[in-house]
Write a protein that holds these residues in place. Structure first.
Motif, PDB file in Angstrom:
ATOM      1  N   UNK A 172      -9.861  10.457  16.423  1.00 30.24           N
ATOM      2  CA  UNK A 172      -8.586  11.173  16.504  1.00 30.24           C
ATOM      3  C   UNK A 172      -7.751  10.668  17.676  1.00 30.24           C
ATOM      4  N   UNK A 173      -6.478  11.032  17.693  1.00 31.05           N
ATOM      5  CA  UNK A 173      -5.508  10.440  18.623  1.00 31.05           C
ATOM      6  C   UNK A 173      -5.942  10.552  20.086  1.00 31.05           C
ATOM      7  N   UNK A 175      -8.973  11.008  21.389  1.00 31.85           N
ATOM      8  CA  UNK A 175     -10.137  10.156  21.635  1.00 31.85           C
ATOM      9  C   UNK A 175      -9.718   8.695  21.714  1.00 31.85           C
ATOM     10  N   UNK A 176      -8.821   8.312  20.827  1.00 30.81           N
ATOM     11  CA  UNK A 176      -8.406   6.913  20.753  1.00 30.81           C
ATOM     12  C   UNK A 176      -7.703   6.473  22.033  1.00 30.81           C
ATOM     13  N   UNK A 177      -6.940   7.364  22.640  1.00 35.87           N
ATOM     14  CA  UNK A 177      -6.268   7.006  23.885  1.00 35.87           C
ATOM     15  C   UNK A 177      -7.288   6.819  25.011  1.00 35.87           C
ATOM     16  N   UNK A 178      -8.311   7.648  25.049  1.00 31.53           N
ATOM     17  CA  UNK A 178      -9.371   7.479  26.059  1.00 31.53           C
ATOM     18  C   UNK A 178     -10.149   6.205  25.789  1.00 31.53           C
ATOM     19  N   UNK A 179     -10.421   5.890  24.529  1.00 32.10           N
ATOM     20  CA  UNK A 179     -11.111   4.650  24.168  1.00 32.10           C
ATOM     21  C   UNK A 179     -10.282   3.439  24.597  1.00 32.10           C
ATOM     22  N   UNK A 180      -8.956   3.524  24.412  1.00 32.87           N
ATOM     23  CA  UNK A 180      -8.096   2.418  24.850  1.00 32.87           C
ATOM     24  C   UNK A 180      -8.165   2.250  26.363  1.00 32.87           C
ATOM     25  N   UNK A 181      -8.190   3.355  27.103  1.00 32.49           N
ATOM     26  CA  UNK A 181      -8.333   3.264  28.557  1.00 32.49           C
ATOM     27  C   UNK A 181      -9.686   2.657  28.940  1.00 32.49           C
ATOM     28  N   UNK A 182     -10.727   3.038  28.208  1.00 28.24           N
ATOM     29  CA  UNK A 182     -12.057   2.463  28.460  1.00 28.24           C
ATOM     30  C   UNK A 182     -12.035   0.948  28.244  1.00 28.24           C
ATOM     31  N   UNK A 183     -11.386   0.518  27.173  1.00 28.96           N
ATOM     32  CA  UNK A 183     -11.291  -0.911  26.875  1.00 28.96           C
ATOM     33  C   UNK A 183     -10.627  -1.654  28.032  1.00 28.96           C
ATOM     34  N   UNK A 184      -9.573  -1.067  28.580  1.00 30.32           N
ATOM     35  CA  UNK A 184      -8.865  -1.686  29.700  1.00 30.32           C
ATOM     36  C   UNK A 184      -9.780  -1.817  30.910  1.00 30.32           C
ATOM     37  N   UNK A 185     -10.560  -0.792  31.218  1.00 31.65           N
ATOM     38  CA  UNK A 185     -11.483  -0.866  32.361  1.00 31.65           C
ATOM     39  C   UNK A 185     -12.495  -1.979  32.179  1.00 31.65           C
ATOM     40  N   UNK A 186     -13.018  -2.105  30.968  1.00 33.65           N
ATOM     41  CA  UNK A 186     -14.037  -3.129  30.704  1.00 33.65           C
ATOM     42  C   UNK A 186     -13.443  -4.523  30.820  1.00 33.65           C
ATOM     43  N   UNK A 187     -12.289  -4.760  30.187  1.00 28.47           N
ATOM     44  CA  UNK A 187     -11.745  -6.123  30.214  1.00 28.47           C
ATOM     45  C   UNK A 187     -11.206  -6.471  31.606  1.00 28.47           C
ATOM     46  N   UNK A 188     -10.745  -5.482  32.369  1.00 23.58           N
ATOM     47  CA  UNK A 188     -10.284  -5.771  33.727  1.00 23.58           C
ATOM     48  C   UNK A 188     -11.442  -6.284  34.579  1.00 23.58           C
ATOM     49  N   UNK A 189     -12.622  -5.698  34.409  1.00 23.20           N
ATOM     50  CA  UNK A 189     -13.786  -6.156  35.166  1.00 23.20           C
ATOM     51  C   UNK A 189     -14.212  -7.544  34.691  1.00 23.20           C
ATOM     52  N   UNK A 190     -14.116  -7.792  33.389  1.00 26.01           N
ATOM     53  CA  UNK A 190     -14.464  -9.117  32.858  1.00 26.01           C
ATOM     54  C   UNK A 190     -13.488 -10.170  33.381  1.00 26.01           C
ATOM     55  N   UNK A 242     -21.228   9.722  19.934  1.00 29.82           N
ATOM     56  CA  UNK A 242     -21.651   9.744  18.539  1.00 29.82           C
ATOM     57  C   UNK A 242     -22.325  11.063  18.178  1.00 29.82           C
ATOM     58  N   UNK A 243     -22.979  11.705  19.142  1.00 28.74           N
ATOM     59  CA  UNK A 243     -23.555  13.025  18.889  1.00 28.74           C
ATOM     60  C   UNK A 243     -22.446  14.033  18.606  1.00 28.74           C
ATOM     61  N   UNK A 244     -21.376  13.960  19.394  1.00 28.60           N
ATOM     62  CA  UNK A 244     -20.240  14.862  19.168  1.00 28.60           C
ATOM     63  C   UNK A 244     -19.581  14.566  17.824  1.00 28.60           C
ATOM     64  N   UNK A 245     -19.393  13.298  17.513  1.00 28.83           N
ATOM     65  CA  UNK A 245     -18.801  12.909  16.226  1.00 28.83           C
ATOM     66  C   UNK A 245     -19.618  13.494  15.079  1.00 28.83           C
TER      67      UNK A 245
END
Length: 505
Positions: A172-173, A175-190, A242-245
């Motif tokens: 859902x919207x 969750x997706x915004x938090x997932x996008x923020x997570x993606x940014x944190x991961x790629x910034x470290x990479x 995934x447990x919450x999903x």
């Protein structure tokens, strides 16, 4: 090998082909799996194609050490396509990715995801994609066909597991915004050439989990300078997410959680961490007694008081925050004395020595907990008769500290493997039992100590010492018993990290 099955049970499967351009058609075809076992799927193929399935192929699918074997079975046998490492979605014309994943039931009948959901590998061979919605990851996860099977370890074969839930899923919207923020944190470290420092605890819902059969094979050079060797990792949805999903989006259970973030638009302006910390930090300088007045809570100084106040500051009345359940965030109240000293150590989950002696670090319960958990430390300091709110911080254990914990954990495990030795001495208050396990003073970050105030020892000669009962004890590998133990974070370690973070801010 010929499998003999009751074909009346499986002939209802796959009565029609599916349109591989239409997500709903694929889902309807997949829903014919509901209530079936993986043996049923193989039996249906035998009936359909009128030939045997090779024994070695069946054994390969059933191999519990083979990651993704049951998923490969459905790909090959039911959906009739070969498993591959194609970067595109499994059903490319429909943009649908198939994910076959386990769930489990605990003794209370509660459902939980059996594992994190691996989405796609993180490449160290090419530049990262800056835009999440243009990324290979988004292509893989924007529309998932989730097939959940019940992992029942009492069954003789995993091919006997039942397929119980099938659904298309897009986050859902909010969750997706938090997932996008997570993606940014991961790629910034990479991009900073620090992929070796990645940890699942860095992020909220989307994680970067390790991949690779052995340590040697899983270490590769990074694409970005200084080209340090790093463990292979994959993007994944965390086990907690995934447990919450499963429970709230698929099984449609009664939602007893409250939202901290009620408007997804908030996440367009601030990060998840900023929203959480701002909500609590607006009360900095307020006493616990005044907070109790503000939130209409009895001021009674019981242990639950300070955690409950943290939830109230977040706008949660039930102590069940939706975002914390999804992200595996554990709130902890830290109460410093007037001098800034923390007297109490911080408990971690209880463990069993019989499990501990059979574990290796990266497969251990403690590693999984510390690497995937994020803590919300809510910090109070004593002033006269009250505790004053000093602030809060969201924290997860960094990789360099996990390496230190590894050696401390191994020291404890190795003593347990060799056999715990007890020494009994007399005192005016009765017998004192000492052991040869490492002490808190032997380690920087973790130690073990009893989980309960009750004591119950039972020795090889049958003698018993203690004021507790059998249920207060843990059965050791050699048949003796000692009080149940937990891992604990050292109080000095917690104070040091809080002081360091406060100086940085």
């Amino acid at each position: 090998m010929i499998i003999y099955l009751d074909y009346d049970e499986v002939m209802g499967m796959a009565r029609f082909e599916f349109d591989d351009r239409n997500p709903k058609s694929i889902e309807e075809y997949a829903k014919q799996l509901l209530g079936k076992s993986f043996y049923d799927v193989i039996g249906w193929k035998i009936e359909r194609d009128q030939h045997q399935v090779a024994e070695e192929q069946i054994n390969s699918y059933a191999n519990k050490h083979r990651k993704g074997g049951l998923g490969n079975l459905l790909e090959n046998v039911y959906f009739n396509y070969e498993s591959n490492s194609d970067p595109h979605a499994d059903f490319v014309k429909a943009g649908v990715e198939l994910k076959v994943t386990p769930y489990e039931k605990n003794k209370k009948g509660e459902l939980r995801a059996g594992e994190r959901l691996v989405l796609t590998m993180i490449s160290y061979n090419s530049p990262v994609e800056e835009d999440f919605f243009q990324s290979h990851l988004w292509e893989k996860c924007r529309l998932l066909l989730l097939v959940y099977y019940l992992r029942d370890k009492t069954l003789e074969s995993n091919l006997m597991y039942s397929i119980d839930y099938v659904t298309l899923f897009t986050p859902p919207a909010k969750d997706l915004e938090i997932i996008r923020q997570d993606y940014r944190k991961i790629i910034d470290k990479i991009k900073a050439g620090k992929a070796e420092e990645l940890s699942e605890g860095d992020t909220i819902y989307l994680g970067a989990c390790t991949k690779g059969a052995t340590a040697a094979k899983s270490i590769v050079p990074q694409f970005y300078p200084p080209y340090t060797l790093a463990k292979k990792r994959a993007f994944c949805y965390k086990n907690s997410y995934m447990t919450y999903v499963l429970n709230q989006y698929i099984v449609n259970g009664v939602n007893t959680y409250e939202e901290i973030i009620t408007d997804p638009a908030e996440l367009e302006k601030k990060s998840f961490e900023e929203i959480i910390t701002n909500k609590i930090n607006q009360y900095i300088g307020t006493s616990d007694e005044m907070l109790c007045t503000i939130f209409n809570r009895e001021y009674n100084n019981n242990k639950a008081q300070w955690i409950e106040l943290a939830y109230r500051m977040l706008g949660i009345k039930s102590n069940r925050a939706e975002e914390f359940a999804k992200a595996n965030i554990v709130p902890k109240a830290i109460r410093l004395d007037e001098k800034g000293t923390l007297r109490e150590n911080s408990p971690l989950p209880q463990f069993s020595f019989r499990d501990l002696v059979n574990e290796e670090w990266e497969d251990s319960t403690l590693y999984e907990y510390l690497s995937e958990t994020k803590f919300l430390f809510v910090i109070y300091q004593k002033q006269n008769s009250n505790y004053i709110l000093k602030g809060c911080l969201l924290w997860n254990m960094p990789v360099k500290d996990l390496e230190k914990v590894k050696s401390e954990w191994e020291a404890i495990r190795d003593v347990a493997r060799a056999g715990i030795k007890f020494q009994i001495t007399s005192s005016a208050n009765g017998p004192i039992v000492k052991n040869n396990l490492p002490k808190k003073s032997d380690a920087e970050i973790i130690h073990i100590r009893p989980h309960t105030a009750k004591r119950y020892y039972q020795f090889a000669d049958g003698s018993i010492i203690g004021n507790g009962t059998l249920s207060d004890s843990d059965l050791l590998p050699n048949g003796e018993r000692m009080p149940k133990q937990s891992f604990w974070l050292n109080n000095t370690y917690i104070v040091n990290l809080i002081n360091q973070r406060m100086r940085e801010n």
